[in-house]
Design a protein around this motif. Sequence first.
Motif, short mmCIF file in Angstrom:
data_model
loop_
_atom_site.label_atom_id
_atom_site.label_comp_id
_atom_site.label_asym_id
_atom_site.label_seq_id
_atom_site.Cartn_x
_atom_site.Cartn_y
_atom_site.Cartn_z
N GLY A 1 28.10 -33.54 42.70
CA GLY A 1 27.68 -34.15 41.49
C GLY A 1 27.36 -32.99 40.50
N PHE A 2 27.83 -33.58 39.24
CA PHE A 2 27.65 -32.67 38.10
C PHE A 2 27.03 -33.24 36.70
CE2 PHE A 2 30.01 -31.09 34.45
CZ PHE A 2 29.71 -29.89 34.36
N ALA A 3 25.74 -32.54 36.57
CA ALA A 3 25.34 -32.95 35.25
C ALA A 3 25.93 -32.17 33.96
CB ALA A 3 23.94 -32.47 35.23
N GLN A 4 26.62 -33.17 33.09
CA GLN A 4 27.30 -32.72 32.08
C GLN A 4 26.61 -31.65 31.20
OE1 GLN A 4 30.95 -33.84 31.18
NE2 GLN A 4 30.79 -36.06 31.56
N PRO A 5 27.21 -30.76 30.44
CA PRO A 5 26.62 -29.89 29.51
C PRO A 5 25.76 -30.66 28.61
CG PRO A 5 28.98 -29.19 29.94
CD PRO A 5 28.72 -30.64 30.70
N HIS A 6 24.43 -29.95 28.41
CA HIS A 6 23.58 -30.56 27.40
C HIS A 6 22.32 -29.47 26.81
CE1 HIS A 6 21.91 -30.79 31.29
NE2 HIS A 6 20.74 -30.82 30.94
N TYR A 7 21.84 -29.92 25.92
CA TYR A 7 20.54 -29.15 25.38
C TYR A 7 19.52 -29.93 25.18
CZ TYR A 7 22.24 -29.89 20.56
OH TYR A 7 22.67 -30.75 19.53
N PRO B 1 22.42 -19.95 22.53
CA PRO B 1 22.85 -20.07 21.23
C PRO B 1 22.84 -18.67 20.64
CG PRO B 1 21.48 -21.82 21.75
CD PRO B 1 21.16 -20.94 22.85
N GLU B 2 22.09 -17.77 21.15
CA GLU B 2 21.83 -16.34 20.53
C GLU B 2 23.02 -15.57 20.58
OE1 GLU B 2 17.97 -14.62 21.40
OE2 GLU B 2 17.01 -16.25 20.66
N VAL C 1 22.13 -24.50 26.10
CA VAL C 1 23.26 -25.40 26.69
C VAL C 1 23.14 -25.07 28.22
CG1 VAL C 1 25.43 -26.12 26.90
CG2 VAL C 1 24.50 -25.83 24.59
N SER C 2 23.04 -26.20 29.27
CA SER C 2 23.19 -26.04 30.47
C SER C 2 24.01 -27.23 31.20
CB SER C 2 21.69 -26.10 31.16
OG SER C 2 20.94 -27.17 31.12
N TRP C 3 24.38 -26.66 32.35
CA TRP C 3 25.03 -27.58 33.19
C TRP C 3 24.51 -27.50 34.63
CZ3 TRP C 3 27.92 -25.23 36.70
CH2 TRP C 3 28.55 -23.99 36.30
#
Length: 360
Positions: A50-56, A77-78, A100-102
């Motif tokens: 299972g994979f949780a898509q990239p998000h912030y 973002p830095e 951003v994390s996945w």
Amino acid sequence: MDLILASKKADKTIAEVEGLGGYYTWSSTQFPVLSQKKVAAGLLVLQPRGFAQPHYADSSKIGYVCEGECIVGLISPEDSKEEIIKIQKGDALPVTMGAVSWWYNGGNSEVTIIFLGESSDEYTPGEYCYFFLTGAAGILNGFHNEFIAQIFHMTETESEKFIKDQSSSNILIKINERTKMPDPSNKHELVFNFDSAKPNVEVKNGGVFTTLTGKNLPLLGDLGQSANRVVLEGGALFGPIFTADSSVQLSYVTKGSGCVEIVGLLGKKVLGPIVKEGELFFVPKFFPFAVRAEAGGMEFFSVITSSKQVYGQLSGGKKSIWEAASPSVLEASLNASPAVIQSFKSKIAKGAVIAPPSTI
């Protein structure tokens, strides 16, 4: 003060896919203190592959692995550098707002991660608001095709297909077995493992109390948050203590069950039920609380809205307020004889913030 401090299990499903897992939250309608005090909680469950898509998100939080292990990708973002981190049971990982994390479960068993922290009051107070980069809910779907083509140097035909390929993809997806996911680093300075850490307090037949502050992970100083974990044997009691720096505490029961008592203004009990695995409880600033595990024991993970964790200890031990108070002051305020106070202070000195089951 009318506060609902305890909640049942998460009542709101943000995403759920059969065979992949889901993401669940506690709504402000069921647990209004979350929006009142600007804290939030979310629970991520991922099945194998299972994979949780990239998000912030609009808020910073601390993720704690209740069960299993997974790989996390973090992009700040830095510096726009992707960090690949492997986390496992007992690990805590801070996630800053805007990062951003996945999340990917590359193992053979389910992984469960609880997220606790402060929430923004801009959009949905008491809940995290997520912005997905990809998938049907992804931000790319909100821009005109011409914008996408121009910014990514595509033809309009290419950008149309690019966006169309996103439209059928859920927040949670399954990674193909043939897909080679990036390799994580073995150790990472952002991860703190409670299972291997030296406890701040350890009591035989009672349990352990372990804290995570900015001293352990400097990033927590920037977040203005900290965490701790309490593991209690059956019948053992933790506390009473109170946050002495105006911070509040949000706790999630990771195992077992126990009685949580919280005392408010003028000595009024504001909470006293049995809290079970998978449930939250909230402790307002300055309110003393105590937890006694039921026969099977209890574990709970907490996030505090301060990076230092300043507690007033009303239990036993060298840091106890009772121990520090002058005998004459206790005699007068407790309306007790010198002999009683002497006995009281001698017993307090032998104790700790965790008390094992009574043998009396």
